[in-house]
Design an enzyme around this catalytic site. Structure first.
Site, short mmCIF file in Angstrom:
data_model
loop_
_atom_site.label_atom_id
_atom_site.label_comp_id
_atom_site.label_asym_id
_atom_site.label_seq_id
_atom_site.Cartn_x
_atom_site.Cartn_y
_atom_site.Cartn_z
CB SER A 1 -0.92 0.02 1.22
OG SER A 1 -1.70 -1.15 1.27
N1 SAM Z 1 -0.71 -4.43 4.05
C1 SAM Z 1 0.00 -4.88 2.87
C2 SAM Z 1 1.42 -4.41 2.85
O1 SAM Z 1 1.84 -3.68 3.75
O2 SAM Z 1 2.14 -4.82 1.91
C3 SAM Z 1 -0.72 -4.52 1.60
C4 SAM Z 1 -1.91 -5.37 1.39
S1 SAM Z 1 -2.47 -5.56 -0.26
C5 SAM Z 1 -3.03 -3.94 -0.65
C6 SAM Z 1 -3.96 -6.46 0.08
C7 SAM Z 1 -3.73 -7.89 0.51
O3 SAM Z 1 -4.97 -8.42 0.96
C8 SAM Z 1 -3.27 -8.81 -0.61
O4 SAM Z 1 -2.07 -9.44 -0.25
C9 SAM Z 1 -4.40 -9.83 -0.73
O5 SAM Z 1 -3.98 -11.13 -1.07
C10 SAM Z 1 -4.98 -9.79 0.67
N2 SAM Z 1 -6.35 -10.29 0.81
C11 SAM Z 1 -7.41 -10.15 -0.03
N3 SAM Z 1 -8.49 -10.79 0.47
C12 SAM Z 1 -8.10 -11.35 1.65
C13 SAM Z 1 -8.74 -12.13 2.65
N4 SAM Z 1 -10.03 -12.49 2.56
N5 SAM Z 1 -8.03 -12.52 3.72
C14 SAM Z 1 -6.72 -12.18 3.86
N6 SAM Z 1 -6.05 -11.46 2.95
C15 SAM Z 1 -6.73 -11.03 1.87
#
Ligand code: SAM
Length: 207
Positions: free
Chosen positions: A51
């Site tokens: 992000s």
């Molecule tokens: N916080 C992260 C970082 O610092 O790099 C960025 C997160 S990225 C924008 C969103 C993440 O949410 C992705 O890795 C995706 O696989 C995960 N995601 C999507 N749906 C999810 C779920 N139901 N449970 C857990 N993770 C999920």
């Protein structure tokens, strides 16, 4: 990074210190190293993103985290936000649905000495009830609507920060505060665009 966040209105000293302590270059792909300190989201493995730093800071600031707090993050991705959270909270549980990302992030966090973070591979739309309640829950992917399962894992007074809305290309970043056993207060923090939260209380994978 810190002066950039200050310019954009982030003033919380503990949060700024955490951004200064955690090297973002250790969480980005090798080909993105020159952009590691740009205030933008960047691609990571498995088609996901790390992000934008300002949005990470905005979300953590809005969660009003104290040093004794127990925090849940949904969407570990690279592990960067979990590392920042680990510097300002007592314990962080971070949930990631993609096994490869969960493993990579867990290894990075271990190697970096972020010992108070646990990464779990599961559907984070259901939270992690085994360790609830949490003083703060941060969701780093966009939900069609606020999952009630997550609201129910907050302490009374706890805050859920989540991008939500029916449009996959545009969401409202919300702060939901639990004011009583069945009472919740919602505030809009910003307009944002996140990757989808996929799971039982999120979007279908096919969508
Ligand atoms: N916080 C992260 C970082 O610092 O790099 C960025 C997160 S990225 C924008 C969103 C993440 O949410 C992705 O890795 C995706 O696989 C995960 N995601 C999507 N749906 C999810 C779920 N139901 N449970 C857990 N993770 C999920």
């Amino acid at each position: 990074m810190v002066s950039l966040l200050r310019q954009r209105g982030i003033q919380n000293p503990a949060l700024l210190q955490a951004f200064s302590d955690v090297p973002r270059e250790q969480f980005v792909l090798p080909e993105q190293l020159s952009s590691a300190y740009a205030d933008s989201a960047l691609p990571i493995e498995c088609g996901q993103t790390i992000s934008q730093p300002f949005i990470v800071a905005l979300m953590i600031d809005a969660a009003r985290i104290n040093p004794e707090d127990h925090v849940l993050e949904v969407g570990t991705g690279s592990g960067y936000a979990a590392a920042i959270l680990s510097r300002i909270a007592r314990r962080v549980i971070s949930l990631e649905r993609i096994p490869e990302l969960a493993d990579l992030a867990q290894n990075r966090l271990q190697a970096g000495g972020y010992d108070n973070v646990e990464v779990k591979c599961c559907d984070g739309t259901l939270g992690w009830p085994q360790a609830a309640p949490y003083q703060a829950i941060l969701v780093a992917a966009a939900a069609p609507e606020v999952p009630r399962t997550l609201c129910d894992q907050l302490t009374i007074g706890g805050r859920l920060i989540i991008p939500a809305g029916p449009d996959p290309n545009h969401q409202q970043l919300l702060c939901v505060t639990r004011t009583g056993p069945q009472q919740f207060k919602e505030k809009i923090l910003d307009q944002v665009r996140f990757v989808p939260l996929i799971g039982e209380a999120g979007w279908d994978e096919e969508d």
